[in-house]
Design an enzyme around this catalytic site. Structure first.
Site, PDB file in Angstrom:
ATOM      1  N   ARG A   1     -15.466  22.750 -24.177  1.00  0.00           N
ATOM      2  CA  ARG A   1     -15.579  23.392 -22.871  1.00  0.00           C
ATOM      3  C   ARG A   1     -14.566  24.515 -22.675  1.00  0.00           C
ATOM      4  NH1 ARG A   1     -18.340  20.956 -18.505  1.00  0.00           N
ATOM      5  NH2 ARG A   1     -19.413  19.021 -19.052  1.00  0.00           N
TER       6      ARG A   1
ATOM      7  N   ILE B   1     -11.170   7.707 -20.570  1.00  0.00           N
ATOM      8  CA  ILE B   1     -11.652   8.229 -19.292  1.00  0.00           C
ATOM      9  C   ILE B   1     -13.104   8.586 -19.545  1.00  0.00           C
ATOM     10  CG2 ILE B   1     -11.482  10.063 -17.581  1.00  0.00           C
ATOM     11  CD1 ILE B   1      -8.490  10.093 -18.021  1.00  0.00           C
TER      12      ILE B   1
ATOM     13  N   TYR C   1     -11.313  29.628 -21.338  1.00  0.00           N
ATOM     14  CA  TYR C   1     -11.725  31.037 -21.415  1.00  0.00           C
ATOM     15  C   TYR C   1     -10.625  31.944 -21.954  1.00  0.00           C
ATOM     16  CZ  TYR C   1     -14.067  35.426 -20.379  1.00  0.00           C
ATOM     17  OH  TYR C   1     -14.656  36.651 -20.505  1.00  0.00           O
TER      18      TYR C   1
END
Length: 292
Positions: free
Chosen positions: A140, A207, A109
């Protein structure tokens, strides 16, 4: 950091229909993943819906996983955010002795510059002796860790030991591998779609989200990739392509929870603002699972 080579799985947090944490489902998931061959477990990553868990729930989730794992495989803990000072405080207040490394996402953000990203990780690295895995997921966070910034951090801080790279630009991952001069710094795929190609290009594994849904075939694929058994590894990769795409169609971990429900591991419920997989996606996943 040999413990990070191969397939790590970013565990989901199973929920009951009423929204409470399903600890029995979590126990099933840990056993299912380990028995399926995963090399290590990642706790409280974004796939765990950790943003929706209370502090007490996080403690109980961690305690449950540690108890069920019982030292069978290494563990990585997710601690990240967009408040550098708060992350440093959390590191200081958390017992990190049970974890081989901490996974910490690039600040979201805020959209910091490359120097801001560098200074963020520098402050964290200088505050702890814990091993740190950088996590770059531009889709993201809204910002990208450039390969040059990753290599700069790797060269300057020995406790920054790896990156989970989930940029949609595959060349970014190969540029990190190409530019990196530190032999013990590990590049891991953070995108299941690119897990095998990145491993074959010089990465050390993944991952994964999908790895906890079909752990046997997924872990075998990555091991074959690490051994440069290219044709055999790609046989598995192509079998996994469609279901890997499907689990992300309605967001993560919506799809993987639908897989785990069909496998009888845990229930498919998620917490708002996510919603459970639609009937169409659930049926599609069920059809795809019939191929395995």
């Amino acid at each position: 950091m040999k413990e990070l080579i191969g397939t790590g799985v970013a565990l989901v947090t199973p929920f009951n229909q009423d929204g409470s944490v399903d600890y029995n489902g979590l126990e099933n998931l840990v056993n299912y993943s380990i028995e399926g061959g995963v090399e290590y477990l990642v706790l409280l990553g974004t796939t765990a819906e950790s943003a929706t868990l209370t502090k007490e729930e996080k403690k109980e989730v961690v305690a449950t996983i540690k108890k069920v794992n019982n030292g069978r495989v290494p563990m990585v803990l997710g601690i990240g955010g967009n408040n550098t000072a708060e992350i440093i405080k959390e590191y200081a207040e958390t017992d990190l002795s049970d974890y081989v490394a901490i996974l910490t996402v690039s600040p979201y953000y805020n959209k910091p510059s490359q120097e801001g990203i560098y200074q963020h990780y520098k402050a964290i690295a200088e505050s702890t002796d814990a091993k740190i895995i950088l996590y770059n997921v531009p889709g993201r966070t809204g910002s990208n860790i450039a390969p040059e910034t990753t290599v700069r951090l790797a060269n300057e801080f020995k406790n920054i030991v790896a990156i989970k790279e989930a940029s949609p630009d595959f060349l970014q991952s190969t540029n990190i591998i190409r530019l990196n001069t530190r032999e013990d710094f590990i590049v891991l795929s953070g995108d299941d779609e690119y897990a095998l190609p990145m491993t074959l290009a010089g990465g050390k594994g993944v991952i994964s989200v999908m790895g906890q849904g079909l752990p046997e075939i997924f872990t075998d694929m990555i091991r074959k990739g690490l051994n440069k058994e290219v044709d055999a590894a790609y046989d598995s990769h192509y079998k996994l392509v469609e279901i890997t795409h499907a689990i992300f169609e309605e967001g993560n971990p919506v799809g993987i929870k639908a897989v785990l429900a069909k496998k009888g591991v845990c229930q498919p419920y998620v917490r708002l603002p996510l919603v459970q997989a639609t009937d169409n996606l659930t049926a599609k996943i069920a059809d795809l699972l019939n191929q395995f």
